[in-house]
Design an enzyme around this catalytic site. Structure first.
Site, PDB file in Angstrom:
ATOM      1  N   ARG A 241       8.306 -17.485  14.449  1.00 12.13           N
ATOM      2  CA  ARG A 241       6.993 -17.075  14.268  1.00 12.13           C
ATOM      3  C   ARG A 241       6.285 -16.567  15.314  1.00 12.13           C
ATOM      4  O   ARG A 241       6.626 -16.887  16.483  1.00 12.13           O
ATOM      5  CB  ARG A 241       6.117 -18.171  13.657  1.00 12.13           C
ATOM      6  CG  ARG A 241       6.885 -18.875  12.434  1.00 12.13           C
ATOM      7  CD  ARG A 241       5.948 -20.190  12.000  1.00 12.13           C
ATOM      8  NE  ARG A 241       6.510 -20.682  10.693  1.00 12.13           N
ATOM      9  CZ  ARG A 241       7.567 -21.818  10.794  1.00 12.13           C
ATOM     10  NH1 ARG A 241       8.236 -22.108  12.161  1.00 12.13           N
ATOM     11  NH2 ARG A 241       7.910 -22.186   9.627  1.00 12.13           N
TER      12      ARG A 241
ATOM     13  N   LYS B  30       4.484 -24.975  14.376  1.00  9.73           N
ATOM     14  CA  LYS B  30       4.196 -25.166  12.965  1.00  9.73           C
ATOM     15  C   LYS B  30       4.594 -26.469  12.362  1.00  9.73           C
ATOM     16  O   LYS B  30       4.032 -27.369  11.924  1.00  9.73           O
ATOM     17  CB  LYS B  30       4.573 -24.116  12.022  1.00  9.73           C
ATOM     18  CG  LYS B  30       3.906 -24.473  10.525  1.00  9.73           C
ATOM     19  CD  LYS B  30       4.321 -23.049   9.737  1.00  9.73           C
ATOM     20  CE  LYS B  30       3.564 -23.450   8.309  1.00  9.73           C
ATOM     21  NZ  LYS B  30       3.662 -22.298   7.496  1.00  9.73           N
TER      22      LYS B  30
ATOM     23  N   HIS C 215       3.945 -10.872  11.009  1.00  8.54           N
ATOM     24  CA  HIS C 215       4.773 -12.130  10.482  1.00  8.54           C
ATOM     25  C   HIS C 215       6.054 -11.613   9.484  1.00  8.54           C
ATOM     26  O   HIS C 215       6.905 -12.399   9.299  1.00  8.54           O
ATOM     27  CB  HIS C 215       3.780 -12.976   9.654  1.00  8.54           C
ATOM     28  CG  HIS C 215       4.560 -14.240   9.051  1.00  8.54           C
ATOM     29  ND1 HIS C 215       5.058 -15.078   9.973  1.00  8.54           N
ATOM     30  CD2 HIS C 215       4.820 -14.536   7.705  1.00  8.54           C
ATOM     31  CE1 HIS C 215       5.268 -16.192   9.185  1.00  8.54           C
ATOM     32  NE2 HIS C 215       5.398 -15.699   7.703  1.00  8.54           N
TER      33      HIS C 215
ATOM     34  N   ARG D  12       9.821 -11.843  10.529  1.00 15.32           N
ATOM     35  CA  ARG D  12      10.455 -13.131  10.180  1.00 15.32           C
ATOM     36  C   ARG D  12      11.264 -12.852   8.926  1.00 15.32           C
ATOM     37  O   ARG D  12      12.473 -13.279   8.904  1.00 15.32           O
ATOM     38  CB  ARG D  12       9.576 -14.183  10.155  1.00 15.32           C
ATOM     39  CG  ARG D  12      10.259 -15.739   9.962  1.00 15.32           C
ATOM     40  CD  ARG D  12       9.104 -16.685  10.235  1.00 15.32           C
ATOM     41  NE  ARG D  12       9.328 -17.999   9.718  1.00 15.32           N
ATOM     42  CZ  ARG D  12      10.184 -19.173  10.467  1.00 15.32           C
ATOM     43  NH1 ARG D  12      10.353 -18.806  11.584  1.00 15.32           N
ATOM     44  NH2 ARG D  12      10.381 -20.327   9.880  1.00 15.32           N
TER      45      ARG D  12
ATOM     46  N   HIS E  61      14.072 -24.464   8.559  1.00 17.27           N
ATOM     47  CA  HIS E  61      13.689 -25.131   7.611  1.00 17.27           C
ATOM     48  C   HIS E  61      14.172 -26.369   7.078  1.00 17.27           C
ATOM     49  O   HIS E  61      15.525 -26.467   7.521  1.00 17.27           O
ATOM     50  CB  HIS E  61      13.627 -24.061   6.452  1.00 17.27           C
ATOM     51  CG  HIS E  61      12.700 -22.865   6.462  1.00 17.27           C
ATOM     52  ND1 HIS E  61      13.172 -21.606   6.158  1.00 17.27           N
ATOM     53  CD2 HIS E  61      11.518 -22.612   7.108  1.00 17.27           C
ATOM     54  CE1 HIS E  61      12.047 -20.782   6.230  1.00 17.27           C
ATOM     55  NE2 HIS E  61      11.221 -21.394   6.875  1.00 17.27           N
TER      56      HIS E  61
ATOM     57  N   TYR F   7      11.690 -16.461   1.961  1.00 13.72           N
ATOM     58  CA  TYR F   7      11.886 -15.365   3.088  1.00 13.72           C
ATOM     59  C   TYR F   7      12.585 -14.487   2.580  1.00 13.72           C
ATOM     60  O   TYR F   7      12.609 -13.165   2.973  1.00 13.72           O
ATOM     61  CB  TYR F   7      11.929 -16.152   4.396  1.00 13.72           C
ATOM     62  CG  TYR F   7      10.862 -16.745   5.229  1.00 13.72           C
ATOM     63  CD1 TYR F   7      10.197 -15.954   5.820  1.00 13.72           C
ATOM     64  CD2 TYR F   7      10.628 -17.765   4.727  1.00 13.72           C
ATOM     65  CE1 TYR F   7       8.997 -16.534   6.570  1.00 13.72           C
ATOM     66  CE2 TYR F   7       9.510 -18.492   5.566  1.00 13.72           C
ATOM     67  CZ  TYR F   7       8.708 -17.871   6.464  1.00 13.72           C
ATOM     68  OH  TYR F   7       7.837 -18.529   7.098  1.00 13.72           O
TER      69      TYR F   7
END
Length: 318
Positions: free
Chosen positions: A147, A170, A248, A251, A271, A280
């Site tokens: 990110r 994050k 973004h 990504r 993740h 994604y």
């Protein structure tokens, strides 16, 4: 129903204190306070008794936000209201959660995806304009899938024993990304990128920084990327109902390219659930709509899917 006569405003204050005890980041907590205040206004104001609220009241409130064009805010308010009333039940101030009876809003994602060709065109323009720092940020994001908030915080002392050490801002996930990682289709390796970014820097210098060594704010980087994007690609690139791709989206592009390469993208993106990574992987038809091939018995080597630019907006016959 409980006998509590607590008002929406009084419970909002109590609920705010409750969520303040959770392990939330300052920005997340600030956003939630804003959502709570919004709910109080929409549901009749701070003096309305909490127990008078019914599903229809919450439905009308959220629908008003949706109809105003703020679809993602409507979703956030739905999620906030669900937690708001669940905690009210636990505290003895409410007997039902009116949100339980409502369908969750499903906003249409309007931000476009990026293709590799589009990104490379933007990158070439950045080079032509002498914005090497932006090229460095693009390359790091593409080869790592990180990110933007993590890209701008990488330092030379994060390179340890052949790995780039990352603590994702994050999620808190800690990763050691091998410098040998290579994105084949873009002919880019992490080692070459970080060596270029670290060249001439000492100590714990930022990999992407201003000439004086100070950091770029992620919002400035996003704006700079968007400006170069708009100068490189015509507005018609994105279509009438889509918004232009942002930084973004690198990504998502990274994930899609690495998955085609056979890389474990769930681990790469950090993740916990494969379903998050799969979001994604959705290219949002930027390279054509996906059509499932109807198999013919006995026919071999037929593809399972094909992609094509094909207008499907015509109405079906009655």
């Amino acid at each position: 129903m409980p006998s509590s006569q607590v008002t929406i405003g009084a419970w909002a204050n109590e609920f705010g204190q409750l969520i303040s005890t959770r392990a939330l980041k300052p920005k997340t907590l600030s956003d939630r306070f804003t959502h709570i205040a919004h709910l109080v206004r929409l549901l009749g104001g701070p003096d309305r008794p909490l127990t008078t609220l019914r599903p229809v009241d919450v439905a009308k409130a959220i629908r008003s936000v949706w109809d105003s064009g703020r679809e993602h805010l409507a979703l956030r308010l739905h999620i906030e209201a669900d937690d708001f009333f669940n905690e009210a039940i636990i505290a003895g101030h409410a007997g039902i959660n009116p949100v339980t009876h409502l369908k969750r809003p499903r906003p249409k994602v309007r931000r476009s995806r990026l293709t590799l060709d589009q990104l490379l065109a933007i990158r070439r323009r950045c080079l032509k304009r002498g914005r090497q720092w932006l090229v460095d940020a693009i390359d790091i994001a593409l080869v790592t899938g990180l990110r933007i908030g993590d890209v701008v915080k990488l330092r030379t002392n994060h390179i340890v024993e052949g790995y780039l050490l990352v603590s994702q801002q994050k999620t808190g996930v800690r990763q050691a990304i091998p410098l040998d990682l290579k994105l084949e289709v873009a002919r880019i390796t992490l080692r070459k990128v970080v060596e270029r970014c670290a060249s001439g820097k000492v100590g714990n210098a930022l990999l992407v920084c201003k000439n004086n060594g100070r950091p770029y704010h992620k919002n400035y980087l996003t704006s700079a990327f968007s400006a170069e994007r708009d100068s490189t690609l015509p507005a018609s690139t994105w279509g009438d109902d889509r918004r232009p791709a942002t930084f973004h989206e690198i990504r998502s592009l990274s994930e899609r390219l690495y998955r085609d390469q056979g890389q474990d993208t769930k681990s790469l993106l950090g993740h916990k659930r494969q379903s998050t990574t799969d979001l994604y992987n959705d290219d949002r038809d930027i390279e054509g709509a996906t059509f499932r091939v109807v198999p013919i018995p006995g026919q071999r080597r037929a593809p399972s899917h094909i992609k094509a630019q094909f207008g499907c907006s015509a109405q079906s016959p009655a």
